[in-house]
Design a protein around this motif. Structure first.
Motif, mmCIF file in Angstrom:
data_model
loop_
_atom_site.group_PDB
_atom_site.id
_atom_site.type_symbol
_atom_site.label_atom_id
_atom_site.label_comp_id
_atom_site.label_asym_id
_atom_site.label_seq_id
_atom_site.Cartn_x
_atom_site.Cartn_y
_atom_site.Cartn_z
ATOM 1 N N GLU A 21 0.833 -1.193 0.000
ATOM 2 C CA GLU A 21 0.000 0.000 0.000
ATOM 3 C C GLU A 21 0.868 1.243 0.000
ATOM 4 N N GLU A 22 0.347 2.295 -0.605
ATOM 5 C CA GLU A 22 1.012 3.598 -0.496
ATOM 6 C C GLU A 22 1.035 4.019 0.961
ATOM 7 N N HIS A 23 2.158 4.624 1.380
ATOM 8 C CA HIS A 23 2.139 5.255 2.691
ATOM 9 C C HIS A 23 2.764 6.627 2.629
ATOM 10 N N SER A 24 2.645 7.332 3.734
ATOM 11 C CA SER A 24 3.134 8.710 3.799
ATOM 12 C C SER A 24 4.606 8.758 3.398
ATOM 13 N N GLY A 25 4.968 9.683 2.556
ATOM 14 C CA GLY A 25 6.342 9.793 2.076
ATOM 15 C C GLY A 25 6.505 9.267 0.652
ATOM 16 N N ASP A 26 5.500 8.536 0.156
ATOM 17 C CA ASP A 26 5.567 7.964 -1.201
ATOM 18 C C ASP A 26 5.121 8.953 -2.280
ATOM 19 N N GLU A 27 4.549 10.074 -1.863
ATOM 20 C CA GLU A 27 3.830 10.931 -2.809
ATOM 21 C C GLU A 27 4.680 11.362 -4.005
ATOM 22 N N SER A 28 5.897 11.857 -3.732
ATOM 23 C CA SER A 28 6.678 12.396 -4.858
ATOM 24 C C SER A 28 7.179 11.282 -5.772
ATOM 25 N N ALA A 29 7.501 10.109 -5.216
ATOM 26 C CA ALA A 29 7.947 8.994 -6.062
ATOM 27 C C ALA A 29 6.800 8.495 -6.937
ATOM 28 N N ILE A 30 5.591 8.503 -6.399
ATOM 29 C CA ILE A 30 4.423 8.108 -7.207
ATOM 30 C C ILE A 30 4.210 9.122 -8.334
ATOM 31 N N HIS A 31 4.368 10.389 -7.992
ATOM 32 C CA HIS A 31 4.236 11.446 -9.004
ATOM 33 C C HIS A 31 5.233 11.211 -10.138
ATOM 34 N N GLU A 32 6.473 10.938 -9.755
ATOM 35 C CA GLU A 32 7.535 10.758 -10.762
ATOM 36 C C GLU A 32 7.279 9.541 -11.638
ATOM 37 N N VAL A 33 6.886 8.434 -11.034
ATOM 38 C CA VAL A 33 6.690 7.216 -11.842
ATOM 39 C C VAL A 33 5.478 7.379 -12.762
ATOM 40 N N THR A 34 4.502 8.124 -12.313
ATOM 41 C CA THR A 34 3.323 8.361 -13.164
ATOM 42 C C THR A 34 3.712 9.224 -14.361
ATOM 43 N N ILE A 35 4.472 10.263 -14.102
ATOM 44 C CA ILE A 35 4.932 11.121 -15.212
ATOM 45 C C ILE A 35 5.776 10.301 -16.183
ATOM 46 N N ASP A 36 6.679 9.515 -15.637
ATOM 47 C CA ASP A 36 7.562 8.701 -16.491
ATOM 48 C C ASP A 36 6.757 7.746 -17.364
ATOM 49 N N ALA A 37 5.839 7.013 -16.763
ATOM 50 C CA ALA A 37 5.086 5.996 -17.508
ATOM 51 C C ALA A 37 4.280 6.640 -18.634
ATOM 52 N N PHE A 38 3.594 7.726 -18.320
ATOM 53 C CA PHE A 38 2.703 8.305 -19.327
ATOM 54 C C PHE A 38 3.454 9.174 -20.339
ATOM 55 N N ARG A 39 4.656 9.584 -19.995
ATOM 56 C CA ARG A 39 5.461 10.303 -20.984
ATOM 57 C C ARG A 39 5.740 9.397 -22.186
ATOM 58 N N HIS A 40 5.848 8.105 -21.908
ATOM 59 C CA HIS A 40 6.160 7.153 -22.967
ATOM 60 C C HIS A 40 4.918 6.421 -23.476
ATOM 61 N N ALA A 41 3.740 6.827 -23.005
ATOM 62 C CA ALA A 41 2.519 6.100 -23.386
ATOM 63 C C ALA A 41 1.996 6.583 -24.727
ATOM 64 N N GLU A 42 1.331 5.637 -25.414
ATOM 65 C CA GLU A 42 0.735 5.963 -26.715
ATOM 66 C C GLU A 42 -0.371 7.009 -26.553
ATOM 67 N N HIS A 43 -1.214 6.796 -25.538
ATOM 68 C CA HIS A 43 -2.330 7.703 -25.297
ATOM 69 C C HIS A 43 -2.176 8.290 -23.900
ATOM 70 N N SER A 44 -2.016 9.586 -23.828
ATOM 71 C CA SER A 44 -1.860 10.231 -22.524
ATOM 72 C C SER A 44 -2.495 11.611 -22.569
ATOM 73 N N SER A 45 -3.187 11.944 -21.484
ATOM 74 C CA SER A 45 -3.739 13.294 -21.384
ATOM 75 C C SER A 45 -2.689 14.236 -20.820
#
Ligand code: COA
Length: 182
Positions: A21-45
């Motif tokens: 589960e996500e816990h306190s302190g994970d917020e910025s790493a989750i932000h980064e991995v989300t940006i990374d994944a969708f930067r390379h995605a075919e369809h991204s908003s």
């Protein structure tokens, strides 16, 4: 501190990742991995990382799981409540789902989805919807259903999965307002 939900060892690649589960302190790493994944995605908003932040700020991240490798967050999945014809009836929306682009096709995305769905089941959820690639999501049991709709999207890419033996309702789905972020 939350306990890991599962350990995975993809033998052929010799990588071991943990889903927890996500816990306190994970917020910025989750932000980064989300940006990374969708930067390379075919369809991204381009708004997926903001959606996760806004869900969290609205305490609407009902289930939020991370995949870690060597203690570093490399994947994330969010589940939030949806309404059907304006009412919450125990259904959830899957997404955003993100895996670091260097680690695709090693089972992390599938593991996040499976663990998330199990988690929803144990919360007593009635079902889950997802907007995404049928080639990926149908393996979990998601399927198209003419009776449960999301307006403005290709029906082939909007899928539903009943949980805990609940029927699939008829109606129009609305995601949390965080998904309206521009
Ligand atoms: C989609 C995503 C989460 C999948 O994660 P992953 O860790 O690479 O996936 P897994 O390794 O668990 O699963 C691999 C399987 O899914 C398939 N797959 C992976 N990404 C896919 C995609 N975008 N479309 C269709 N199939 C996909 C692979 O072909 C493979 O299938 P196989 O098992 O039959 O060979 C990852 O590619 C990602 O972060 N993409 C960018 C963000 C995104 O598109 N998120 C989903 C939005 S709905």
């Amino acid at each position: 501190m939350s306990m890991p939900l599962a350990y995975f060892d993809t033998h052929w690649h010799k990588i071991v990742f943990i889903i927890r589960e996500e816990h306190s302190g994970d917020e910025s790493a989750i932000h980064e991995v989300t940006i990374d994944a969708f930067r390379h995605a075919e369809h991204s908003s381009g708004t997926e990382a903001t959606i996760v932040q806004e869900l969290r700020q609205s305490t609407a991240l009902e289930v939020s799981l991370v995949a870690t490798l060597d203690g570093v967050i490399r994947g994330h999945v969010a589940f939030s409540r949806i309404t059907i014809n304006g009412h919450y009836i125990g259904w959830y929306g899957l997404g955003p789902l993100s895996v670091h682009h260097m680690l695709h096709r090693q089972g992390i995305g599938q593991s996040l989805v499976k663990e998330g769905l199990q988690r929803l089941c144990s919360l007593g959820a009635a079902g889950c919807v997802v907007l995404g690639d049928p080639a990926f999501y149908k393996r979990f049991g998601f399927r198209n259903d003419e009776e449960l709709r999301l307006v403005g999207v290709p029906p082939t890419h909007f899928m539903v999965l009943s949980l805990n033996n609940n029927p699939i309702p008829c109606g129009t789905v609305a995601y949390h307002e965080a998904f309206s972020t521009n």
